[in-house]
Design a protein around this motif. Sequence first.
Motif, PDB file in Angstrom:
ATOM      1  N   THR A   1       0.999  -1.209  -0.054  1.00 44.60           N
ATOM      2  CA  THR A   1      -0.086  -0.126   0.006  1.00 44.60           C
ATOM      3  C   THR A   1       0.781   1.364  -0.008  1.00 44.60           C
ATOM      4  OG1 THR A   1      -1.781  -1.294   1.177  1.00 44.60           O
ATOM      5  CG2 THR A   1      -1.739   1.288   1.290  1.00 44.60           C
ATOM      6  N   ILE A   2       0.529   2.311  -0.599  1.00 48.85           N
ATOM      7  CA  ILE A   2       1.254   3.399  -1.160  1.00 48.85           C
ATOM      8  C   ILE A   2       0.123   4.506  -0.348  1.00 48.85           C
ATOM      9  CG2 ILE A   2       2.482   5.237  -2.136  1.00 48.85           C
ATOM     10  CD1 ILE A   2       3.653   3.022  -3.796  1.00 48.85           C
ATOM     11  N   VAL A   3       0.402   5.356   0.553  1.00 46.04           N
ATOM     12  CA  VAL A   3      -0.544   6.666   0.974  1.00 46.04           C
ATOM     13  C   VAL A   3       0.027   7.757   0.042  1.00 46.04           C
ATOM     14  CG1 VAL A   3      -1.407   8.029   2.705  1.00 46.04           C
ATOM     15  CG2 VAL A   3      -1.006   5.509   3.321  1.00 46.04           C
ATOM     16  N   VAL A   4      -0.751   8.420  -0.578  1.00 51.97           N
ATOM     17  CA  VAL A   4      -0.692   9.517  -1.409  1.00 51.97           C
ATOM     18  C   VAL A   4      -1.326  10.782  -0.729  1.00 51.97           C
ATOM     19  CG1 VAL A   4      -0.859  10.628  -3.588  1.00 51.97           C
ATOM     20  CG2 VAL A   4      -0.029   8.441  -3.543  1.00 51.97           C
ATOM     21  N   PHE A   5      -0.715  11.794  -0.536  1.00 50.80           N
ATOM     22  CA  PHE A   5      -1.413  13.065  -0.009  1.00 50.80           C
ATOM     23  C   PHE A   5      -1.987  13.864  -1.214  1.00 50.80           C
ATOM     24  CE2 PHE A   5      -1.674  17.625   0.686  1.00 50.80           C
ATOM     25  CZ  PHE A   5      -2.759  17.692   1.659  1.00 50.80           C
ATOM     26  N   ALA A   6      -3.554  13.737  -1.419  1.00 48.96           N
ATOM     27  CA  ALA A   6      -3.678  14.546  -2.597  1.00 48.96           C
ATOM     28  C   ALA A   6      -4.477  16.128  -2.281  1.00 48.96           C
ATOM     29  CB  ALA A   6      -4.940  13.616  -3.279  1.00 48.96           C
ATOM     30  N   GLU A   7      -4.128  16.786  -3.209  1.00 50.61           N
ATOM     31  CA  GLU A   7      -4.561  17.999  -2.941  1.00 50.61           C
ATOM     32  C   GLU A   7      -5.718  18.328  -3.955  1.00 50.61           C
ATOM     33  OE1 GLU A   7      -1.353  21.262  -3.268  1.00 50.61           O
ATOM     34  OE2 GLU A   7       0.123  19.644  -3.133  1.00 50.61           O
ATOM     35  N   GLN A   8      -6.759  19.213  -3.274  1.00 51.09           N
ATOM     36  CA  GLN A   8      -7.902  19.253  -4.303  1.00 51.09           C
ATOM     37  C   GLN A   8      -8.196  21.090  -4.164  1.00 51.09           C
ATOM     38  OE1 GLN A   8     -11.217  20.276  -2.942  1.00 51.09           O
ATOM     39  NE2 GLN A   8     -10.566  20.207  -0.849  1.00 51.09           N
ATOM     40  N   SER A   9      -8.599  21.248  -4.975  1.00 53.61           N
ATOM     41  CA  SER A   9      -9.162  22.648  -4.909  1.00 53.61           C
ATOM     42  C   SER A   9     -10.764  22.822  -5.601  1.00 53.61           C
ATOM     43  CB  SER A   9      -8.386  23.658  -5.795  1.00 53.61           C
ATOM     44  OG  SER A   9      -8.948  24.668  -5.991  1.00 53.61           O
ATOM     45  N   GLY A  10     -11.755  23.285  -4.741  1.00 52.66           N
ATOM     46  CA  GLY A  10     -12.984  23.273  -5.294  1.00 52.66           C
ATOM     47  C   GLY A  10     -13.721  21.798  -5.557  1.00 52.66           C
ATOM     48  N   GLY A  11     -13.185  20.728  -4.838  1.00 52.15           N
ATOM     49  CA  GLY A  11     -13.617  19.421  -5.052  1.00 52.15           C
ATOM     50  C   GLY A  11     -12.971  18.711  -6.038  1.00 52.15           C
ATOM     51  N   GLN A  12     -12.100  19.440  -6.906  1.00 51.16           N
ATOM     52  CA  GLN A  12     -11.310  18.775  -8.004  1.00 51.16           C
ATOM     53  C   GLN A  12      -9.832  18.259  -7.805  1.00 51.16           C
ATOM     54  OE1 GLN A  12     -11.839  18.435 -11.479  1.00 51.16           O
ATOM     55  NE2 GLN A  12     -14.080  18.786 -11.280  1.00 51.16           N
ATOM     56  N   ALA A  13      -9.358  17.222  -7.740  1.00 51.31           N
ATOM     57  CA  ALA A  13      -7.866  16.860  -7.394  1.00 51.31           C
ATOM     58  C   ALA A  13      -7.084  17.755  -8.258  1.00 51.31           C
ATOM     59  CB  ALA A  13      -7.763  15.565  -7.396  1.00 51.31           C
ATOM     60  N   ARG A  14      -6.032  18.099  -7.686  1.00 49.67           N
ATOM     61  CA  ARG A  14      -5.257  18.972  -8.489  1.00 49.67           C
ATOM     62  C   ARG A  14      -4.245  17.691  -9.499  1.00 49.67           C
ATOM     63  NH1 ARG A  14      -1.459  23.217  -5.787  1.00 49.67           N
ATOM     64  NH2 ARG A  14      -0.790  23.443  -7.794  1.00 49.67           N
ATOM     65  N   ARG A  15      -3.830  18.309 -10.576  1.00 43.82           N
ATOM     66  CA  ARG A  15      -3.297  17.551 -11.783  1.00 43.82           C
ATOM     67  C   ARG A  15      -1.882  16.974 -10.941  1.00 43.82           C
ATOM     68  NH1 ARG A  15      -2.847  15.725 -17.021  1.00 43.82           N
ATOM     69  NH2 ARG A  15      -0.571  15.274 -17.156  1.00 43.82           N
ATOM     70  N   ALA A  16      -1.407  17.689 -10.433  1.00 41.27           N
ATOM     71  CA  ALA A  16      -0.022  17.222  -9.622  1.00 41.27           C
ATOM     72  C   ALA A  16      -0.102  15.988  -8.810  1.00 41.27           C
ATOM     73  CB  ALA A  16       0.708  18.280  -8.976  1.00 41.27           C
ATOM     74  N   SER A  17      -1.456  15.885  -8.092  1.00 39.28           N
ATOM     75  CA  SER A  17      -1.776  14.726  -7.359  1.00 39.28           C
ATOM     76  C   SER A  17      -2.131  13.820  -7.976  1.00 39.28           C
ATOM     77  CB  SER A  17      -2.794  15.541  -6.380  1.00 39.28           C
ATOM     78  OG  SER A  17      -2.409  16.458  -5.408  1.00 39.28           O
ATOM     79  N   LEU A  18      -2.924  13.879  -9.270  1.00 42.43           N
ATOM     80  CA  LEU A  18      -3.366  12.689  -9.920  1.00 42.43           C
ATOM     81  C   LEU A  18      -1.949  12.009 -10.376  1.00 42.43           C
ATOM     82  CD1 LEU A  18      -6.238  14.163 -11.916  1.00 42.43           C
ATOM     83  CD2 LEU A  18      -6.453  12.553  -9.782  1.00 42.43           C
ATOM     84  N   GLU A  19      -0.955  12.922 -10.948  1.00 42.59           N
ATOM     85  CA  GLU A  19       0.029  12.334 -11.324  1.00 42.59           C
ATOM     86  C   GLU A  19       1.075  11.631 -10.329  1.00 42.59           C
ATOM     87  OE1 GLU A  19       0.977  16.269 -14.220  1.00 42.59           O
ATOM     88  OE2 GLU A  19       2.256  15.803 -12.494  1.00 42.59           O
ATOM     89  N   CYS A  20       0.685  12.227  -8.899  1.00 43.41           N
ATOM     90  CA  CYS A  20       1.407  11.451  -7.938  1.00 43.41           C
ATOM     91  C   CYS A  20       0.557  10.125  -7.452  1.00 43.41           C
ATOM     92  CB  CYS A  20       1.153  12.256  -6.521  1.00 43.41           C
ATOM     93  SG  CYS A  20       2.331  11.768  -5.266  1.00 43.41           S
ATOM     94  N   VAL A  21      -0.386  10.042  -7.701  1.00 41.71           N
ATOM     95  CA  VAL A  21      -1.331   8.737  -7.575  1.00 41.71           C
ATOM     96  C   VAL A  21      -0.702   7.688  -8.765  1.00 41.71           C
ATOM     97  CG1 VAL A  21      -3.545   7.635  -7.882  1.00 41.71           C
ATOM     98  CG2 VAL A  21      -3.197   9.715  -6.652  1.00 41.71           C
ATOM     99  N   GLY A  22      -0.598   8.446 -10.027  1.00 45.34           N
ATOM    100  CA  GLY A  22      -0.127   7.789 -11.249  1.00 45.34           C
ATOM    101  C   GLY A  22       1.178   7.010 -10.756  1.00 45.34           C
ATOM    102  N   ALA A  23       2.203   7.696 -10.444  1.00 43.44           N
ATOM    103  CA  ALA A  23       3.569   7.371  -9.994  1.00 43.44           C
ATOM    104  C   ALA A  23       3.340   6.177  -9.059  1.00 43.44           C
ATOM    105  CB  ALA A  23       4.232   8.553  -9.122  1.00 43.44           C
ATOM    106  N   ALA A  24       2.620   6.229  -8.178  1.00 40.01           N
ATOM    107  CA  ALA A  24       2.307   5.050  -6.803  1.00 40.01           C
ATOM    108  C   ALA A  24       1.703   3.763  -7.647  1.00 40.01           C
ATOM    109  CB  ALA A  24       1.415   5.859  -5.896  1.00 40.01           C
ATOM    110  N   ARG A  25       0.582   4.097  -8.370  1.00 39.69           N
ATOM    111  CA  ARG A  25       0.214   2.924  -9.278  1.00 39.69           C
ATOM    112  C   ARG A  25       1.345   2.026  -9.934  1.00 39.69           C
ATOM    113  NH1 ARG A  25      -2.486  -0.426  -8.572  1.00 39.69           N
ATOM    114  NH2 ARG A  25      -3.756  -0.620 -10.449  1.00 39.69           N
ATOM    115  N   SER A  26       2.092   3.043 -10.905  1.00 39.60           N
ATOM    116  CA  SER A  26       3.209   2.534 -11.615  1.00 39.60           C
ATOM    117  C   SER A  26       4.133   1.477 -11.106  1.00 39.60           C
ATOM    118  CB  SER A  26       3.848   3.595 -12.431  1.00 39.60           C
ATOM    119  OG  SER A  26       4.787   4.361 -11.410  1.00 39.60           O
TER     120      SER A  26
END
Length: 318
Positions: free
Chosen positions: A3-28
């Motif tokens: 398991t990898i824990v990712v801190f995800a940032e959001q603004s107005g209910g939308q996850a920031r792209r940099a955080s989605l990329e971070c999730v992508g890095a973890a999934r890879s």
Amino acid sequence: MTTIVVFAEQSGGQARRASLECVGAARSTGAEVTAVVSGKQAQASAAGLGAAGAAKVICLDGTGPHSPDATAADLAKIVAELGAKAFLAAATTLGKDLAPRVAAHLDSTLFSDVIGLSAEGGEFTVVRPWLAGKAIATLRSTAGVLCATTRPNVFAPAASAGQASVEQRAASSGGKVLVTGIEAKSAGKLDVKEASVVVSGGRGMKGPENFGLIENLAAAFGNAATGASRAVVDAGWRPHAEQVGQTGKTVAPKLYIAVGISGAIQHLAGMRTSKVIVAINKDKDAPIFRVADYGIVGDAFEVLPALTEAVRAARARH
Ligand SMILES: Cc1cc2nc3c(=O)[nH]c(=O)nc-3n(C[C@H](O)[C@H](O)[C@H](O)COP(=O)(O)OP(=O)(O)OC[C@H]3O[C@@H](n4cnc5c(N)ncnc54)[C@H](O)[C@@H]3O)c2cc1C
């Protein structure tokens, strides 16, 4: 499964792209990802995080002011509770503030600004720039929990049709630092770190009144942000939020256009990993041409209007 824990940032209910990329890095790495989100409308960002590959989203609900201390303590607790082998955050202002605190809580170390991440036999290997990007280091982590920040615009968000399970938790209150206000300096403008095209101007633009030419080219692309060298920020021609480089922001857009920028090592440190670099400079020996994929030796005041027209015409055709 790891398991990898990712801190995800959001603004107005939308996850920031940099955080989605971070999730992508973890999934890879093949790991299962639990994303932790905080702030108002945190729950609304769960769908986007699930679609980007997070199996679970933990929303930290709190009513008090944001405290990096308290959030880091909550994140470390979640990492320990899930037995996660890694904690990741995007190398944004917030991520860079939180990640070292989380690493300290976990008695780990921090791999900052990584541009590559892999796992084999339960061990993580990261790749990160050294010496302002002059060298690329490959580092193996022997820490019990890998703590790292991922450089924005390097990793691809994972494409998954998945839905994340959502859990609400009360965020800890208190902490030694309380953020009581944030003033957005350039509201409504696309941030250089988020844009896929960045047009940056340097001292070769001669004065702040000429940056309209840079803005026009950025506008012609439709999705471009404007950037600047430190020389023009120090001169007060452009806001610090636009500064690219060692003491500014690190960007890695699909296209970086450097206009009237000499290419000092400190500037290159912030943009040399861009996918395609175009340099416009009247000095054919300017160091920027050494990292550029395409170079135009010419006067910015002649090249910029012509290039802007060409981009507009090309976009009108497609
Ligand atoms: C500790 C430290 C940290 C630093 N951090 C940063 C940082 O984060 N970011 C950063 O950018 N710098 C940083 N610097 C400063 C850096 O060393 C350079 O001084 C700076 O990048 C130079 O900015 P410039 O390229 O705009 O200006 P210059 O070096 O003066 O270059 C101007 C360029 O414009 C060209 N030019 C002139 N007229 C025209 C024209 N009409 N058309 C086309 N081209 C033209 C010239 O040929 C020249 O190459 C840092 C320095 C230090 C010591």
